[in-house]
Enzyme design. Structure first.
Site, PDB file in Angstrom:
ATOM      1  N   ALA A   9      65.024  68.893  19.497  1.00  0.00           N
ATOM      2  CA  ALA A   9      66.079  69.864  19.142  1.00  0.00           C
ATOM      3  C   ALA A   9      66.942  69.310  18.023  1.00  0.00           C
ATOM      4  CB  ALA A   9      66.920  70.176  20.377  1.00  0.00           C
ATOM      5  N   THR A  88      59.867  60.990  13.294  1.00  0.00           N
ATOM      6  CA  THR A  88      58.745  60.155  12.848  1.00  0.00           C
ATOM      7  C   THR A  88      59.310  59.140  11.847  1.00  0.00           C
ATOM      8  OG1 THR A  88      58.263  61.859  11.190  1.00  0.00           O
ATOM      9  CG2 THR A  88      56.910  61.856  13.174  1.00  0.00           C
ATOM     10  N   PHE A 158      59.314  72.822   5.356  1.00  0.00           N
ATOM     11  CA  PHE A 158      59.792  72.527   4.002  1.00  0.00           C
ATOM     12  C   PHE A 158      61.278  72.818   3.807  1.00  0.00           C
ATOM     13  CE2 PHE A 158      55.208  73.351   3.526  1.00  0.00           C
ATOM     14  CZ  PHE A 158      54.819  72.177   2.894  1.00  0.00           C
ATOM     15  N   GLU A 161      68.056  70.549   4.104  1.00  0.00           N
ATOM     16  CA  GLU A 161      69.317  70.639   4.837  1.00  0.00           C
ATOM     17  C   GLU A 161      70.387  71.213   3.921  1.00  0.00           C
ATOM     18  OE1 GLU A 161      70.265  67.022   6.968  1.00  0.00           O
ATOM     19  OE2 GLU A 161      68.171  66.833   7.548  1.00  0.00           O
ATOM     20  N   ASN A 220      57.082  66.272  -0.930  1.00  0.00           N
ATOM     21  CA  ASN A 220      58.279  65.430  -0.988  1.00  0.00           C
ATOM     22  C   ASN A 220      58.163  64.365  -2.064  1.00  0.00           C
ATOM     23  OD1 ASN A 220      59.769  66.794   0.839  1.00  0.00           O
ATOM     24  ND2 ASN A 220      59.514  65.356   2.529  1.00  0.00           N
ATOM     25  N   CYS A 272      64.255  62.297   4.669  1.00  0.00           N
ATOM     26  CA  CYS A 272      62.837  62.553   4.393  1.00  0.00           C
ATOM     27  C   CYS A 272      62.238  61.811   3.205  1.00  0.00           C
ATOM     28  CB  CYS A 272      62.638  64.050   4.173  1.00  0.00           C
ATOM     29  SG  CYS A 272      62.958  64.993   5.681  1.00  0.00           S
TER      30      CYS A 272
HETATM   31  N1  LIG Z   1      65.573  66.994   8.500  1.00  0.00           N
HETATM   32  C1  LIG Z   1      64.862  67.724   7.677  1.00  0.00           C
HETATM   33  O1  LIG Z   1      65.386  68.338   6.766  1.00  0.00           O
HETATM   34  C2  LIG Z   1      63.366  67.819   7.831  1.00  0.00           C
HETATM   35  C3  LIG Z   1      62.681  68.802   7.100  1.00  0.00           C
HETATM   36  C4  LIG Z   1      61.297  68.905   7.230  1.00  0.00           C
HETATM   37  C5  LIG Z   1      60.616  68.047   8.104  1.00  0.00           C
HETATM   38  N2  LIG Z   1      61.304  67.107   8.804  1.00  0.00           N
HETATM   39  C6  LIG Z   1      60.553  66.298   9.766  1.00  0.00           C
HETATM   40  O2  LIG Z   1      60.739  66.862  11.066  1.00  0.00           O
HETATM   41  C7  LIG Z   1      60.766  65.838  12.068  1.00  0.00           C
HETATM   42  C8  LIG Z   1      62.054  65.927  12.851  1.00  0.00           C
HETATM   43  O3  LIG Z   1      63.133  65.693  11.969  1.00  0.00           O
HETATM   44  P1  LIG Z   1      64.626  66.022  12.367  1.00  0.00           P
HETATM   45  O4  LIG Z   1      65.446  65.812  11.149  1.00  0.00           O
HETATM   46  O5  LIG Z   1      64.690  67.323  13.071  1.00  0.00           O
HETATM   47  O6  LIG Z   1      64.900  64.831  13.422  1.00  0.00           O
HETATM   48  P2  LIG Z   1      66.055  64.752  14.494  1.00  0.00           P
HETATM   49  O7  LIG Z   1      66.287  63.325  14.796  1.00  0.00           O
HETATM   50  O8  LIG Z   1      67.212  65.582  14.065  1.00  0.00           O
HETATM   51  O9  LIG Z   1      65.423  65.468  15.797  1.00  0.00           O
HETATM   52  C9  LIG Z   1      64.376  64.955  16.550  1.00  0.00           C
HETATM   53  C10 LIG Z   1      64.691  65.173  18.021  1.00  0.00           C
HETATM   54  O10 LIG Z   1      63.534  64.848  18.790  1.00  0.00           O
HETATM   55  C11 LIG Z   1      63.972  64.332  20.037  1.00  0.00           C
HETATM   56  N3  LIG Z   1      62.876  63.619  20.687  1.00  0.00           N
HETATM   57  C12 LIG Z   1      62.272  62.459  20.289  1.00  0.00           C
HETATM   58  N4  LIG Z   1      61.268  62.149  21.122  1.00  0.00           N
HETATM   59  C13 LIG Z   1      61.210  63.131  22.058  1.00  0.00           C
HETATM   60  C14 LIG Z   1      60.363  63.387  23.176  1.00  0.00           C
HETATM   61  N5  LIG Z   1      59.349  62.553  23.472  1.00  0.00           N
HETATM   62  N6  LIG Z   1      60.596  64.473  23.935  1.00  0.00           N
HETATM   63  C15 LIG Z   1      61.611  65.326  23.627  1.00  0.00           C
HETATM   64  N7  LIG Z   1      62.440  65.149  22.573  1.00  0.00           N
HETATM   65  C16 LIG Z   1      62.240  64.065  21.795  1.00  0.00           C
HETATM   66  C17 LIG Z   1      65.160  63.460  19.682  1.00  0.00           C
HETATM   67  O11 LIG Z   1      66.007  63.245  20.794  1.00  0.00           O
HETATM   68  C18 LIG Z   1      65.827  64.294  18.572  1.00  0.00           C
HETATM   69  O12 LIG Z   1      66.867  65.118  19.074  1.00  0.00           O
HETATM   70  C19 LIG Z   1      60.559  64.528  11.311  1.00  0.00           C
HETATM   71  O13 LIG Z   1      59.199  64.229  11.321  1.00  0.00           O
HETATM   72  C20 LIG Z   1      60.993  64.862   9.901  1.00  0.00           C
HETATM   73  O14 LIG Z   1      60.357  64.059   8.955  1.00  0.00           O
HETATM   74  C21 LIG Z   1      62.653  66.991   8.704  1.00  0.00           C
HETATM   75  O1  LIG Z   2      68.224  67.623  -8.617  1.00  0.00           O
HETATM   76  C1  LIG Z   2      68.464  67.003  -7.565  1.00  0.00           C
HETATM   77  C2  LIG Z   2      68.142  67.508  -6.281  1.00  0.00           C
HETATM   78  C3  LIG Z   2      68.431  66.750  -5.174  1.00  0.00           C
HETATM   79  N1  LIG Z   2      69.029  65.529  -5.295  1.00  0.00           N
HETATM   80  C4  LIG Z   2      69.292  64.718  -4.091  1.00  0.00           C
HETATM   81  O2  LIG Z   2      68.084  64.589  -3.359  1.00  0.00           O
HETATM   82  C5  LIG Z   2      68.363  64.443  -1.974  1.00  0.00           C
HETATM   83  C6  LIG Z   2      67.523  65.418  -1.166  1.00  0.00           C
HETATM   84  O3  LIG Z   2      67.970  66.745  -1.385  1.00  0.00           O
HETATM   85  P1  LIG Z   2      67.186  68.013  -0.847  1.00  0.00           P
HETATM   86  O4  LIG Z   2      65.757  67.886  -1.175  1.00  0.00           O
HETATM   87  O5  LIG Z   2      67.884  69.214  -1.339  1.00  0.00           O
HETATM   88  O6  LIG Z   2      67.446  67.935   0.740  1.00  0.00           O
HETATM   89  P2  LIG Z   2      66.510  67.499   1.979  1.00  0.00           P
HETATM   90  O7  LIG Z   2      67.100  68.109   3.189  1.00  0.00           O
HETATM   91  O8  LIG Z   2      66.295  66.027   1.951  1.00  0.00           O
HETATM   92  O9  LIG Z   2      65.102  68.259   1.734  1.00  0.00           O
HETATM   93  C7  LIG Z   2      63.936  67.588   1.284  1.00  0.00           C
HETATM   94  O10 LIG Z   2      63.284  66.961   2.352  1.00  0.00           O
HETATM   95  C8  LIG Z   2      62.918  67.871   3.425  1.00  0.00           C
HETATM   96  C9  LIG Z   2      62.366  67.025   4.535  1.00  0.00           C
HETATM   97  O11 LIG Z   2      61.025  66.723   4.401  1.00  0.00           O
HETATM   98  C10 LIG Z   2      61.941  68.894   2.879  1.00  0.00           C
HETATM   99  O12 LIG Z   2      61.566  69.780   3.925  1.00  0.00           O
HETATM  100  C11 LIG Z   2      62.579  69.650   1.726  1.00  0.00           C
HETATM  101  O13 LIG Z   2      61.646  70.567   1.174  1.00  0.00           O
HETATM  102  C12 LIG Z   2      63.020  68.652   0.667  1.00  0.00           C
HETATM  103  O14 LIG Z   2      63.723  69.330  -0.373  1.00  0.00           O
HETATM  104  C13 LIG Z   2      69.865  64.645  -1.820  1.00  0.00           C
HETATM  105  O15 LIG Z   2      70.499  63.385  -1.712  1.00  0.00           O
HETATM  106  C14 LIG Z   2      70.247  65.360  -3.106  1.00  0.00           C
HETATM  107  O16 LIG Z   2      71.576  65.126  -3.466  1.00  0.00           O
HETATM  108  C15 LIG Z   2      69.341  65.026  -6.544  1.00  0.00           C
HETATM  109  O17 LIG Z   2      69.863  63.918  -6.660  1.00  0.00           O
HETATM  110  N2  LIG Z   2      69.063  65.786  -7.642  1.00  0.00           N
END
Ligand SMILES: NC(=O)c1ccc[n+]([C@@H]2O[C@H](COP(=O)([O-])OP(=O)(O)OC[C@H]3O[C@@H](n4cnc5c(N)ncnc54)[C@H](O)[C@@H]3O)[C@@H](O)[C@H]2O)c1
Ligand SMILES: O=c1ccn([C@@H]2O[C@H](COP(=O)(O)OP(=O)(O)O[C@H]3O[C@H](CO)[C@@H](O)[C@H](O)[C@H]3O)[C@@H](O)[C@H]2O)c(=O)[nH]1
Length: 453
Positions: A9, A88, A158, A161, A220, A272
């Site tokens: 979550a 991960t 994709f 945040e 990424n 990421c």
């Molecule tokens: N944060 C992003 O913007 C983003 C975007 C795309 C992909 N991802 C990928 O998605 C995945 C999750 O990222 P996140 O940012 O949501 O992480 P997060 O730390 O916010 O959330 C992961 C959650 O999983 C829970 N968890 C771990 N092991 C568990 C288990 N065995 N059973 C139940 N719950 C469990 C943790 O308690 C935690 O709350 C990662 O692989 C990340 O690379 C993240």
């Molecule tokens: O022109 C730019 C764009 C971004 N950033 C920086 O790059 C970082 C990442 O930004 P952003 O990619 O917008 O946010 P994330 O939430 O890390 O998203 C990336 O990582 C995620 C996790 O894998 C993917 O799902 C998204 O597609 C990918 O954009 C931040 O520190 C930004 O400030 C710069 O410095 N210059």
């Protein structure tokens, strides 16, 4: 009624499932997590993460077809489709430490699915994983299958945040990878039907499993590579009098290059980019491709260079020492509109300044003091493990800075270092500040200072 359960979550599981629930009222979505404080927060008025628009989406369907629970096993057992969206992180010890993805949490989720399942399941990789992970997961599930049929799909996320809800409502594409067998195609189709509630069919791409897994790491790597490229240019701009914003605009007008992701900065952060590139580098090395590994490693090296370049610029501007000097840091999260501090460049900048004995005061409206203290005390890569709970949703305090008043109260010469190119440098110079903007022509003062290390 189709039942979906999402394990994890977090920043991905929470918003992604909330959007599926709001767009598919006939599907029951339960998000489960081992962290009770996280689940409690998802069930409260103060959600555990801050994302513009998230509160409204959650409020619209929570208690109707969207639920948050710690009863992981019950909801996994009942689900037709299980998304796995657990951490991960980069491995901190053992084989591949500092590079490889740590699949501990993924593996324990897979073993638990195998233990509790009594009916056929579609298991969806939502977490970002190394290419070929599905094969390992398939082995865990099928070796413990008790006659149950599992289909593994790769459906990387994709979203970025700060714009998660917008990205989920209108994704550039949804990617689904599956086995090229009749059962595999059926599973792909089932997941496609979920997204087809709001995503146009032409934007739902289906591929084989390995292409989907690798496309996430590749996307990424390409995005981060653009930032490192423009940041490398920013250093050259400062040395030559070119302006990086003008250069970005000029090159971005070429439709083959495009204008996005060309903002020079103090370096990219977030949970990421670095983790996924390190993972990519490790996979290349394991596949006997050192040249390819070294190519991508350079993206991280330039990012580290940019962060230390910024610190060096601050220190060298102030007579080569910040010892005892008071430095205010405005903004600590890794980008705007989020409270997430994972891998924020602010940590490196603060640690660099603290290393030179500066007195640092940090403010970010979305990040708690407690979180900042923890971040500055933590070791590399420790931040992304589940024990480390993220800050509660903040009270969105909005502030207007009165730069004249700030200037009047500062020791002179007064400096501003802009790591994001967001301040009006000319206006601030008019007040009397010495302003450093990344990749922009330098103030005379900064030019006269010793060359940066
Ligand atoms: N944060 C992003 O913007 C983003 C975007 C795309 C992909 N991802 C990928 O998605 C995945 C999750 O990222 P996140 O940012 O949501 O992480 P997060 O730390 O916010 O959330 C992961 C959650 O999983 C829970 N968890 C771990 N092991 C568990 C288990 N065995 N059973 C139940 N719950 C469990 C943790 O308690 C935690 O709350 C990662 O692989 C990340 O690379 C993240
Ligand atoms: O022109 C730019 C764009 C971004 N950033 C920086 O790059 C970082 C990442 O930004 P952003 O990619 O917008 O946010 P994330 O939430 O890390 O998203 C990336 O990582 C995620 C996790 O894998 C993917 O799902 C998204 O597609 C990918 O954009 C931040 O520190 C930004 O400030 C710069 O410095 N210059």
């Amino acid at each position: 009624m189709v039942k979906i359960c999402c394990i994890g979550a977090g920043y991905v599981g929470g918003p992604t499932m909330a959007v599926i629930a709001v767009k598919c009222p006939a599907i029951e979505v339960v998000v489960v997590d081992i962290s009770k404080p996280r689940i409690d927060a998802w069930n409260s008025d103060k959600l555990p993460i801050y994302e513009p628009g998230l509160d409204e989406v959650v409020k619209a369907c929570r208690g109707k077809n969207l639920f948050f629970s710690t009863d992981v096993e019950k909801h996994v057992a009942e689900a037709d489709i299980i998304f796995v969206s657990v951490n991960t992180p980069t491995k901190t010890r053992g084989l591949g430490a500092g590079k490889a993805a740590d699949l501990t949490y993924w593996e324990s989720a897979a073993r638990m699915i195998a233990d509790v399942s009594k009916s056929d399941k579609i298991v969806v990789e939502k977490s970002t994983v190394p290419v070929k992970t599905a094969e390992a997961i398939e082995k865990i599930l099928t070796h413990n299958s008790k006659g149950i049929n599992y289909q593994i799909l790769s459906n990387p996320e994709f979203l970025a945040e700060g714009t998660a809800i917008e990205d989920l409502f209108k994704p550039d594409r949804v990617l689904i990878g599956g086995r090229e067998t009749p059962e595999g195609r059926k599973a792909v189709q089932a997941l496609k039907e979920v997204y087809a509630h709001w995503v146009p069919e032409e934007n739902i791409i289906t591929t084989n499993l390995w292409s989907a897994e690798l496309s996430k790491l590749a996307a990424n790597a390409f995005l981060a590579q653009r930032i490192s490229s423009v940041n490398a240019m920013s250093a050259l701009c400062e040395a030559t009098g070119a302006n990086v914003s003008e250069v970005s605009y000029a090159i971005g007008k070429d439709s083959r290059i495009g204008p996005k992701f060309l903002n020079a900065s103090v370096g990219f952060g977030g949970s990421c980019f670095q983790k996924d590139i390190l993972n990519l580098v490790y996979i290349c090395e394991c596949n006997g491709l050192p040249e390819v590994a070294n190519y991508w490693k350079q993206v991280i090296k330039i990012n580290d260079y940019q962060k230390s370049r910024f610190v060096n610029r601050v220190v060298s501007s102030m007579f080569n020492t910040v010892s005892g000097k008071k430095v205010a840091i405005l903004g600590f999260a890794f980008k705007k509109d989020t409270g997430d501090t994972r891998e924020t460049p602010a940590i490196d900048v603060c640690k660099g300044l603290l290393g030179d004995k500066a007195h640092v005061s940090i403010y970010d409206p979305e990040v708690t003091e407690d979180q900042i203290q923890r971040d500055l005390a933590m070791n590399k890569f420790d931040w992304d493990h589940p024990m480390h709970l993220q800050p509660a949703s903040p009270s969105a305090i909005k502030q207007e800075l009165d730069y004249q008043k700030i200037f009047d109260n500062m020791q002179k010469p007064a400096f501003i270092f802009d790591g994001r190119n967001v301040v009006d440098a000319e206006k601030l110079r008019g007040i009397g500040f010495i302003v450093y903007s990344i990749g922009k022509p330098l103030d005379a003062w900064l030019k006269d200072m010793p060359a940066i290390a």
